[in-house]
Design a protein around this motif. Structure first.
Motif, PDB file in Angstrom:
ATOM      1  N   LYS B 175       0.975  -1.246  -0.078  1.00 45.50           N
ATOM      2  CA  LYS B 175      -0.056   0.119  -0.140  1.00 45.50           C
ATOM      3  C   LYS B 175       1.099   1.197  -0.001  1.00 45.50           C
ATOM      4  CE  LYS B 175      -2.487  -1.539   3.544  1.00 45.50           C
ATOM      5  NZ  LYS B 175      -3.076  -1.448   4.741  1.00 45.50           N
ATOM      6  N   ASP B 176       0.639   2.238  -0.530  1.00 49.20           N
ATOM      7  CA  ASP B 176       1.242   3.512  -0.686  1.00 49.20           C
ATOM      8  C   ASP B 176       1.330   3.953   0.941  1.00 49.20           C
ATOM      9  OD1 ASP B 176       1.629   3.708  -3.293  1.00 49.20           O
ATOM     10  OD2 ASP B 176      -0.337   5.024  -3.500  1.00 49.20           O
ATOM     11  N   ALA B 177       2.805   4.245   1.164  1.00 47.55           N
ATOM     12  CA  ALA B 177       3.088   4.457   2.621  1.00 47.55           C
ATOM     13  C   ALA B 177       3.685   6.013   2.727  1.00 47.55           C
ATOM     14  CB  ALA B 177       3.786   3.481   3.208  1.00 47.55           C
ATOM     15  N   GLY B 178       3.702   6.696   1.509  1.00 49.28           N
ATOM     16  CA  GLY B 178       4.535   7.921   1.634  1.00 49.28           C
ATOM     17  C   GLY B 178       6.125   7.826   1.735  1.00 49.28           C
ATOM     18  N   GLU B 179       6.467   8.804   2.213  1.00 52.43           N
ATOM     19  CA  GLU B 179       8.016   8.825   2.096  1.00 52.43           C
ATOM     20  C   GLU B 179       8.607   8.236   3.593  1.00 52.43           C
ATOM     21  OE1 GLU B 179      10.182  11.898  -0.160  1.00 52.43           O
ATOM     22  OE2 GLU B 179      10.712  12.479   1.968  1.00 52.43           O
ATOM     23  N   ILE B 180       9.340   7.643   3.874  1.00 47.92           N
ATOM     24  CA  ILE B 180      10.078   7.510   5.191  1.00 47.92           C
ATOM     25  C   ILE B 180      11.676   7.755   5.137  1.00 47.92           C
ATOM     26  CG2 ILE B 180       8.505   5.430   5.602  1.00 47.92           C
ATOM     27  CD1 ILE B 180      11.053   3.612   4.937  1.00 47.92           C
ATOM     28  N   GLN B 181      12.057   8.215   6.298  1.00 52.41           N
ATOM     29  CA  GLN B 181      13.450   8.365   6.550  1.00 52.41           C
ATOM     30  C   GLN B 181      14.227   7.424   6.964  1.00 52.41           C
ATOM     31  OE1 GLN B 181      14.942  11.445   5.394  1.00 52.41           O
ATOM     32  NE2 GLN B 181      13.294  12.224   4.901  1.00 52.41           N
ATOM     33  N   THR B 182      15.322   6.867   6.314  1.00 49.31           N
ATOM     34  CA  THR B 182      16.284   5.935   7.060  1.00 49.31           C
ATOM     35  C   THR B 182      17.588   6.635   6.989  1.00 49.31           C
ATOM     36  OG1 THR B 182      16.983   5.116   4.658  1.00 49.31           O
ATOM     37  CG2 THR B 182      15.025   4.273   5.807  1.00 49.31           C
ATOM     38  N   TYR B 184      20.068   5.975   5.389  1.00 47.68           N
ATOM     39  CA  TYR B 184      20.795   6.120   4.005  1.00 47.68           C
ATOM     40  C   TYR B 184      20.013   7.005   3.205  1.00 47.68           C
ATOM     41  CZ  TYR B 184      22.981   1.927   6.094  1.00 47.68           C
ATOM     42  OH  TYR B 184      23.559   1.251   6.838  1.00 47.68           O
ATOM     43  N   GLY B 185      19.108   7.782   3.876  1.00 55.29           N
ATOM     44  CA  GLY B 185      18.415   8.794   3.043  1.00 55.29           C
ATOM     45  C   GLY B 185      16.719   8.469   3.027  1.00 55.29           C
ATOM     46  N   ALA B 186      16.139   9.075   2.256  1.00 57.66           N
ATOM     47  CA  ALA B 186      14.643   9.157   2.103  1.00 57.66           C
ATOM     48  C   ALA B 186      14.336   8.017   1.166  1.00 57.66           C
ATOM     49  CB  ALA B 186      13.805  10.348   2.130  1.00 57.66           C
ATOM     50  N   ILE B 187      13.113   7.098   1.304  1.00 54.09           N
ATOM     51  CA  ILE B 187      12.638   6.288   0.252  1.00 54.09           C
ATOM     52  C   ILE B 187      11.382   6.563   0.298  1.00 54.09           C
ATOM     53  CG2 ILE B 187      12.432   3.968  -0.162  1.00 54.09           C
ATOM     54  CD1 ILE B 187      14.460   3.025   1.957  1.00 54.09           C
ATOM     55  N   THR B 188      10.674   6.767  -1.026  1.00 55.98           N
ATOM     56  CA  THR B 188       9.533   6.893  -1.412  1.00 55.98           C
ATOM     57  C   THR B 188       8.677   5.432  -1.512  1.00 55.98           C
ATOM     58  OG1 THR B 188      10.066   8.968  -2.221  1.00 55.98           O
ATOM     59  CG2 THR B 188       7.562   8.261  -2.373  1.00 55.98           C
ATOM     60  N   LEU B 189       7.768   5.298  -0.730  1.00 58.05           N
ATOM     61  CA  LEU B 189       7.441   3.866  -0.717  1.00 58.05           C
ATOM     62  C   LEU B 189       5.972   3.905  -1.778  1.00 58.05           C
ATOM     63  CD1 LEU B 189       7.553   2.833   3.000  1.00 58.05           C
ATOM     64  CD2 LEU B 189       8.897   1.919   1.176  1.00 58.05           C
ATOM     65  N   THR B 190       6.177   3.584  -3.003  1.00 52.21           N
ATOM     66  CA  THR B 190       4.825   3.521  -3.574  1.00 52.21           C
ATOM     67  C   THR B 190       4.287   2.210  -4.017  1.00 52.21           C
ATOM     68  OG1 THR B 190       6.467   3.836  -5.654  1.00 52.21           O
ATOM     69  CG2 THR B 190       4.981   5.433  -5.169  1.00 52.21           C
ATOM     70  N   LYS B 191       3.168   1.943  -4.175  1.00 48.37           N
ATOM     71  CA  LYS B 191       2.613   0.520  -4.381  1.00 48.37           C
ATOM     72  C   LYS B 191       3.456  -0.286  -5.417  1.00 48.37           C
ATOM     73  CE  LYS B 191      -1.889  -1.843  -4.634  1.00 48.37           C
ATOM     74  NZ  LYS B 191      -3.149  -1.728  -4.633  1.00 48.37           N
ATOM     75  N   ASN B 192       3.584  -1.534  -5.012  1.00 47.06           N
ATOM     76  CA  ASN B 192       4.115  -2.742  -6.078  1.00 47.06           C
ATOM     77  C   ASN B 192       5.582  -2.281  -6.240  1.00 47.06           C
ATOM     78  OD1 ASN B 192       1.843  -3.974  -6.255  1.00 47.06           O
ATOM     79  ND2 ASN B 192       1.112  -2.676  -8.140  1.00 47.06           N
ATOM     80  N   ILE B 206       5.852  -3.314   8.330  1.00 47.08           N
ATOM     81  CA  ILE B 206       5.428  -4.672   7.988  1.00 47.08           C
ATOM     82  C   ILE B 206       4.297  -4.984   8.913  1.00 47.08           C
ATOM     83  CG2 ILE B 206       6.460  -6.975   8.051  1.00 47.08           C
ATOM     84  CD1 ILE B 206       9.055  -5.938   7.216  1.00 47.08           C
ATOM     85  N   ALA B 207       4.541  -4.751  10.187  1.00 43.47           N
ATOM     86  CA  ALA B 207       3.248  -5.144  11.095  1.00 43.47           C
ATOM     87  C   ALA B 207       2.037  -4.562  10.896  1.00 43.47           C
ATOM     88  CB  ALA B 207       3.649  -4.893  12.486  1.00 43.47           C
ATOM     89  N   GLN B 208       1.998  -3.421  10.121  1.00 46.92           N
ATOM     90  CA  GLN B 208       0.965  -2.794   9.895  1.00 46.92           C
ATOM     91  C   GLN B 208       0.369  -2.874   8.628  1.00 46.92           C
ATOM     92  OE1 GLN B 208       2.084   1.373  10.506  1.00 46.92           O
ATOM     93  NE2 GLN B 208       1.587   1.471  12.573  1.00 46.92           N
ATOM     94  N   GLY B 209       1.001  -3.963   7.782  1.00 43.42           N
ATOM     95  CA  GLY B 209       0.523  -4.315   6.714  1.00 43.42           C
ATOM     96  C   GLY B 209       0.812  -3.658   5.264  1.00 43.42           C
ATOM     97  N   TYR B 210       1.672  -2.456   5.447  1.00 42.98           N
ATOM     98  CA  TYR B 210       1.889  -1.684   4.230  1.00 42.98           C
ATOM     99  C   TYR B 210       2.952  -2.247   3.309  1.00 42.98           C
ATOM    100  CZ  TYR B 210      -0.429   2.326   6.115  1.00 42.98           C
ATOM    101  OH  TYR B 210      -1.524   3.373   6.381  1.00 42.98           O
ATOM    102  N   LEU B 211       3.996  -3.098   4.363  1.00 42.89           N
ATOM    103  CA  LEU B 211       4.856  -3.823   3.450  1.00 42.89           C
ATOM    104  C   LEU B 211       4.867  -5.325   3.593  1.00 42.89           C
ATOM    105  CD1 LEU B 211       7.958  -1.550   4.583  1.00 42.89           C
ATOM    106  CD2 LEU B 211       6.519  -1.520   2.342  1.00 42.89           C
ATOM    107  N   GLN B 212       5.322  -6.074   2.693  1.00 37.80           N
ATOM    108  CA  GLN B 212       5.534  -7.415   2.735  1.00 37.80           C
ATOM    109  C   GLN B 212       7.025  -7.893   2.767  1.00 37.80           C
ATOM    110  OE1 GLN B 212       4.286  -9.618  -0.583  1.00 37.80           O
ATOM    111  NE2 GLN B 212       3.603 -11.261   0.684  1.00 37.80           N
ATOM    112  N   LYS B 213       7.428  -8.557   3.491  1.00 35.12           N
ATOM    113  CA  LYS B 213       8.675  -9.185   3.446  1.00 35.12           C
ATOM    114  C   LYS B 213       8.902 -10.281   2.491  1.00 35.12           C
ATOM    115  CE  LYS B 213      12.260 -10.981   6.662  1.00 35.12           C
ATOM    116  NZ  LYS B 213      12.463 -11.431   8.130  1.00 35.12           N
ATOM    117  N   LEU B 214      10.044 -10.238   1.702  1.00 31.43           N
ATOM    118  CA  LEU B 214      10.170 -11.305   0.994  1.00 31.43           C
ATOM    119  C   LEU B 214      11.532 -12.123   1.183  1.00 31.43           C
ATOM    120  CD1 LEU B 214      10.230  -9.039  -2.350  1.00 31.43           C
ATOM    121  CD2 LEU B 214       8.166 -10.072  -1.571  1.00 31.43           C
TER     122      LEU B 214
END
Lengths: 221, 215
Positions: B175-182, B184-192, B206-214
């Motif tokens: 799911k789109d989760a916007g931008e997160i700060q790490t 190593y810089g910012a990552i924009t999480l767009t769907k797929n 991951i716990a909230q269901g935005y991301l899936q661990k591969l």
């Protein structure tokens, strides 16, 4: 690493290792014991967790410094430190969660006597007391308040059944002997004893194993 | 009478343990049982009244037996109610540990409702399956847990209980989760999209269901 190394690591008299390593060993050991023992064990004395907390803070700062300084793609040491840090944090987290799970399960039992209370750290005591109060309140507001006065207690002893659940101290645990010692166990038909050698692994009831573990002659595995 | 309702309640509690979603709170049944207890208590009082406090069980065994059954039924009902509520609060606590709060739960119920049988069933005013007392309890427990966690800020107590294997993991964005700060810089999480990120940074997502661990 063979068995002698492991034994030497956990031998309390072996003190050539630096304090940091000893603390990690103490933590690992507490973690293993806490996860295997059926009842809550003593909170480690002499400020182990204060030291561990400080050290985690130091490492986090160190990681932050190193990321600022160098290119992360090539910085192998940083990865090693971070991985180690995650593992360390996992140990502490898992240890605390194991304790909380036990406290939640038998809250009233651990709050019932000063000796049992002393096993909890200060924050755990605060947590347990508050949690029990919340639960009681919830019961009261849900149904207990409309009960007759004599039935409102949560710690009745009526009919020889205590309402307070206690952990099962007769559960089997595995222990490894750290010195040569006599191991005694109670059985259903008869009691038994054996001369244990250092490094022997024995399975017996926790109530029989506890004195050995408490005196440092054995460890839970 | 005499514990039928209690047995039903315990059956429900047992069933609730195997379900993924918490079934609705059985207000009516709980009320029936409390009423039963009150009635039994009144019966006991009525039975004892003519004796004026000087009742001897051996003199009147029939009455003694009635009293005993009444007392036992009351105790049993109490146990059933306690067990039912404990099962439910345990579930609620588990949810709190997995960083849900009351609002999340309401949202989840509504979403599940609309995804399933055309949304008519569970949409009655938000948190359909909790009673007001349970909502209160959950809120208070979240506060308590937050306070306890506050002592261990660096460790993140609600984090994963799986031993960490790799520092970095592959994740896919569900799911789109916007931008997160790490670090190593910012990552924009767009769907797929797919990322190779540090596990500690994305655990919550991951716990909230935005991301899936591969794996």
């Amino acid at each position: 690493m063979d068995i002698d190394d492991i034994l030497r690591e956990v031998d309390p008299t072996f003190d050539f290792v630096p304090g940091e390593t000893r603390d990690l060993q103490a933590l690992t050991r507490a973690w293993v014991a806490e996860r295997s023992a059926p009842e809550l064990l003593d909170w480690p004395p002499d400020g182990l967790f204060e030291r561990i907390n400080d050290r985690i803070k130091q490492q986090i700062e160190r990681v932050e410094e190193m990321t600022g300084d160098m290119d992360p793609k090539t910085n192998f040491a940083l990865i090693v430190i971070q991985t180690e840090l995650e593992r360390f944090k996992y140990l502490v987290r898992s240890y605390l969660r194991a304790r909380i799970a036990k406290i939640d399960k038998h809250t009233l039992h651990y709050l019932s006597s000063p000796a049992l209370r002393a096993r909890l750290s200060e924050t755990e005591q605060a947590y347990a007391t508050r949690h029990q109060a919340l639960l009681h309140n919830h019961y009261l507001s849900s149904f207990l308040s409309s009960f007759p006065q004599s039935l409102q207690n949560l710690n009745d002893q009526a009919g020889n059944i205590s309402m307070i659940d206690t952990p099962d101290l007769e559960t089997a645990v595995f222990i490894r002997l750290l010195t040569d010692t006599l191991v005694e166990g109670r059985g259903t038909d008869s009691d038994g004893g054996m001369d244990g050698k250092i490094g022997d692994i024995v399975i017996l009831r926790w109530s029989d194993a506890k004195p050995l573990v408490d005196s440092g002659r054995a460890e839970v595995i | 009478m005499y514990g039928d309702a209690g047995a039903k309640l315990v059956g429900q509690a047992k069933r609730a343990q195997t379900l993924t979603n918490l079934p609705p709170y059985l207000t009516e049944l709980v009320r029936t049982i409390t009423r039963e207890v009150r009635d039994l208590d009144k019966d006991v009082a009525d039975l004892l009244e003519p004796f004026q406090g000087s009742f001897h069980p051996s003199d009147d065994q029939a009455t003694a037996c009635t009293l005993l059954v009444n007392h036992l039924s009351m105790r049993r009902n109490k146990r059933c109610l306690l067990a039912y509520h404990r099962v439910r609060t345990d579930r609620l606590e588990e949810l709190v540990w997995n960083s849900y709060d009351v609002v999340d739960l309401a949202g989840q119920q509504v979403r599940d409702g609309s995804g399933g049988m055309n949304g008519g069933g569970s949409g009655d005013g938000g948190t359909g399956s909790l009673c007001p007392q349970e909502e209160d309890y959950m809120r208070q427990y979240s506060d308590l847990l937050a306070a306890y966690k506050g002592q261990w800020t660096d460790i993140d107590l609600t984090g994963s209980l799986e031993p960490p294997r790799d520092l970095f993991i592959d994740v896919r964005v569900l799911k789109d989760a916007g931008e997160i700060q790490t670090e190593y810089g910012a990552i924009t999480l767009t769907k797929n999209s797919q990322f190779y990120v540090r596990q500690g940074d994305v655990e919550r997502l991951i716990a909230q269901g935005y991301l899936q661990k591969l794996s």
